[in-house]
Design an enzyme around this catalytic site. Structure first.
Site: not given
Ligand code: CA
Length: 703
Positions: A205, A327
């Site tokens: 990601a 995150d």
């Molecule tokens: Ca991550």
């Protein structure tokens, strides 16, 4: 021809059936691994001596119901054997064991079959992952383990392949590319086998990919279904109703940046409900202001998702962090249990995702039962029970002012697995408590296949600093958590934040390794330290327990590294990757590894021109610090602290950075992104910092 070979093999097996084959022989391995079928996986708890799948059973409890090693004799544990894997870099692998045959993975997706009776290597399979791929891996070139089914070992490789390996011979049977290699996908997670399908996700990601999970026929390797976790370009047809619904929760041009939502670790399965649970990762880029500028929950980021394993259709989802911007992945360990709550037995799924809250969810329908913070949290005050949504604090989204947020992007808990003991009713969480000061990077532009998080610091305005927060040492915790009461029962604190996964056993023991290299046993009820053994190298992988020929053993694969291990170190030395196995009255000697030579800080001439310094510092921060750490403060992990760069390495720095001279060691080639002038500025910066640093500063930072 294949059929003839198979008939021959079967006949050979039949001939040798009179006597049971020699343990560790090809015939033995074939017979015990071929017996691992759907029934064996469904009834994994009925063979407590084996460890057949990543989380030990479909519920992923990591509870080994063997009690030969118990509170009264655990202090007699000793080393039975060790096996040198001859690797550097992190080892996050959970070994699988069937009748004393062990399968464990090391860095660069290499698989080792080991005779757990002796520690002898049976075979080693190297999928030859190109070393350039290391650049695509955010958090070290690790692998967390394999799956075992009907005589095959399934491996996901760092470069995105799924490989079926003959469990007895160590030779590949088939291999499938599961990713588009023009993007920076990587696989570090263990495949799971459900209903004769191999399920595998991926990561990436931070480099701008779109997440998904795929199911392949375990026998033929044919693709059965794929579930995307985030919507693609809305001008094209959606792959599913789930994607059509999800697209309504996104704004802007997210698909150009991938969107994220990678399924890089956790899965679990409930055979009765026939639901496969997957943990979905963070958004790409991290900062929602860039990813989805007009807001939105951004489904199915940071969610626990239930799928029908037959066709990959969505059954329900629960989003832990709507509109993630920190995150805060929900890829952390998913754990199933039946808990008695208010006099009623509830089928629950539990998770301690990065965002710091411990969730107990009804797994039949995805509805929140309860959620409380298991570490210090300041991005949200609590989770609203009625809506199931977090109540965010005013400063948490760092849009106007930078803000110190707890937990950091490392999470309150990362990939290191928890364990659940049904007798104590407690979940044991390897937690950490560190913050990160997030800021909005208004100048961010998307760079394909590069680090794309879109966060930065804005020094013109003072950051919001949480004065109530715990300061930072001790940073690591082993927490015994009561999921019914949603409260901590006991804890063990560690100076370091990056410790190992956890194992719980039927005799009321909890095992964990630490960044300081200690392998320890605690009393599951009160956390009392009952035994410890110094392995000399930081431990991040979870231990397992198994039984062979009537004896109980414990194994842990040790190799320092992973996200925080790349540039931090808490032991004096880092030894080669090694599997250690312990048993009662074991008395094997520790392996004698040569000690690395003492390092001397670089002290060479440099140019103190201010502009050159600024350029070097900024290039270093962007391209080097992610793996080599902040040279200014002194670092030292499994990757070199560049403050100790020597003359020989300095003299070929251009070759290393621009021509891939150290590619075989895993150092990427930056030819596409850096020039010779850039390398000169980086070199100058490293020398200026190293020359003004002392060895004490280095040690001070690491402890
Ligand atoms: Ca991550």
């Amino acid at each position: 021809m294949k059929t003839i070979t198979n008939i021959l093999l079967v006949s050979l097996l039949l001939i040798s059936c009179d006597e049971s084959p020699e343990p560790g022989s090809i015939q033995h391995i074939q017979s015990v691994t071929k017996a691992v079928d759907n029934l064996r996986l469904l009834k994994a708890d009925e063979t407590p001596g084996d460890w057949l799948s990543y989380g030990r059973n479909y519920e992923e409890t990591r509870f080994s119901d063997i009690d030969k090693i118990n509170k009264s004799n655990v202090n007699q544990l000793g080393l039975v054997w060790s096996s040198n894997l001859e690797t550097k870099r992190g080892i996050e692998s959970t070994p699988l064991v069937v009748d004393g045959i062990m399968y464990v993975t090391g860095p660069w997706s290499i698989v080792y079959a080991i005779d757990a009776r002796s520690g002898k290597l049976i075979w080693k399979y190297d999928p030859k992952v190109p070393k350039e791929i290391g650049k695509k891996a955010c958090c070290d070139v690790v692998n967390r383990g394999v799956a075992l089914y009907k005589g095959m070992v399934y491996l996901g490789t760092l470069d995105g392949r799924l490989i079926a390996i003959d469990a007895a011979l160590g030779q590949p049977k088939w291999e499938i590319l599961t990713v588009d290699t023009t993007y920076s996908y990587t696989i570090t997670g263990a495949p799971r086998v459900v209903n004769e399908k191999v399920i595998i996700g991926n990561g990436g990601a931070e480099y701008g990919v779109r997440g998904y999970v795929t199911a392949y026929d375990a026998i033929t390797g044919e693709q059965e279904w794929r579930f995307y976790t985030v919507p693609g370009d809305p001008s094209k047809p959606f792959e599913s109703k789930a994607m059509e619904d999800a697209a309504k929760t996104w704004t802007g041009d997210w698909w150009k940046y991938g969107g994220g939502g990678t399924v890089w670790d956790a899965m679990a399965y409930d055979p009765e409900l026939n639901q496969l649970y997957i943990g979905v990762g963070n958004g790409a880029p991290w900062n929602r202001l860039h990813r989805s500028p007009d807001g939105g929950d951004n489904l199915y980021l940071s969610s626990i998702v239930a799928l029908n394993p037959n066709d990959g259709h969505l059954i329900w989802h629960y989003q832990t962090t709507p509109g993630d911007t920190w995150d805060y992945t929900a890829t952390q360990h998913l754990l199933l249990a039946d808990l008695t709550m208010d006099g009623e037995v509830r089928k629950v799924i539990m998770q301690a995702p990065k965002n710091g809250f411990f969730y107990v969810i009804d797994r039949t329908n995805g509805k929140l039962i309860s959620a409380e913070n298991y570490v210090y949290v300041n991005w949200a005050t609590h989770i609203d029970k009625k809506t199931g949504r977090p109540v965010e604090t005013s400063f948490s989204r760092y849009a106007i002012r930078d803000a110190e947020i707890f937990p950091s992007f490392f999470g309150g808990h990362s990939w290191q697995p928890m364990a659940f003991n049904p007798n104590t009713g407690l979940v044991y969480i390897p937690a950490l408590e560190v913050s990160h000061t997030f800021g909005h990077d208004s100048s961010w532009v998307f760079k394909p296949n590069e680090w794309n998080v879109a966060i930065g610091r804005n020094p013109d305005k003072e950051a919001v600093r949480d004065t109530l927060a715990p300061r930072p040492i001790p940073q690591g915790k082993l927490i015994a958590w009561d999921p019914v009461e949603q409260s901590e029962v006991w804890r063990v604190q560690y100076e370091s934040a990056w410790n190992g996964g956890v194992l719980a056993t039927g005799s009321g023991l909890v095992f964990q390794g630490t960044a300081e290299g200690m392998f320890s046993a605690y009393d599951a009820e009160d956390g009392a330290l009952l035994w410890e053994f110094d392995l000399g190298t930081g431990i991040i992988a979870p231990p397992i327990s198994f039984e062979v020929d009537g004896e109980q053993y414990l194994s842990v694969a040790v190799g320092w590294g992973g996200a925080r291990g790349l540039s931090n170190q808490y032991t004096e030395y880092i030894y080669p990757g090694t599997v250690y196995t312990f048993g009662l009255n074991g008395n094997a000697a520790m392996p004698e590894y040569p000690k690395p030579a003492t390092k001397i800080l670089a002290n060479f001439e440099y140019d103190d021109d201010e502009n050159l310094q600024i350029k070097g510092a900024s290039l270093y921060a962007e391209h080097c610090s992610h793996c080599h750490g902040r040279v200014a403060r002194g670092t030292g992990g499994i990757l070199p602290d560049l403050g100790y760069i020597n003359e020989a390495t300095l003299s070929i720095l251009n070759e290393i950075v621009l021509n891939g001279a150290f590619l075989t060691k895993g150092m990427p080639n930056f030819k596409q992104t850096l020039s010779e002038n850039d390398v000169f500025a980086i070199k100058n910066y490293i020398l200026s910092i190293a020359s003004n640093r002392t060895n004490e500063e280095t040690n001070g930072n690491n402890k």
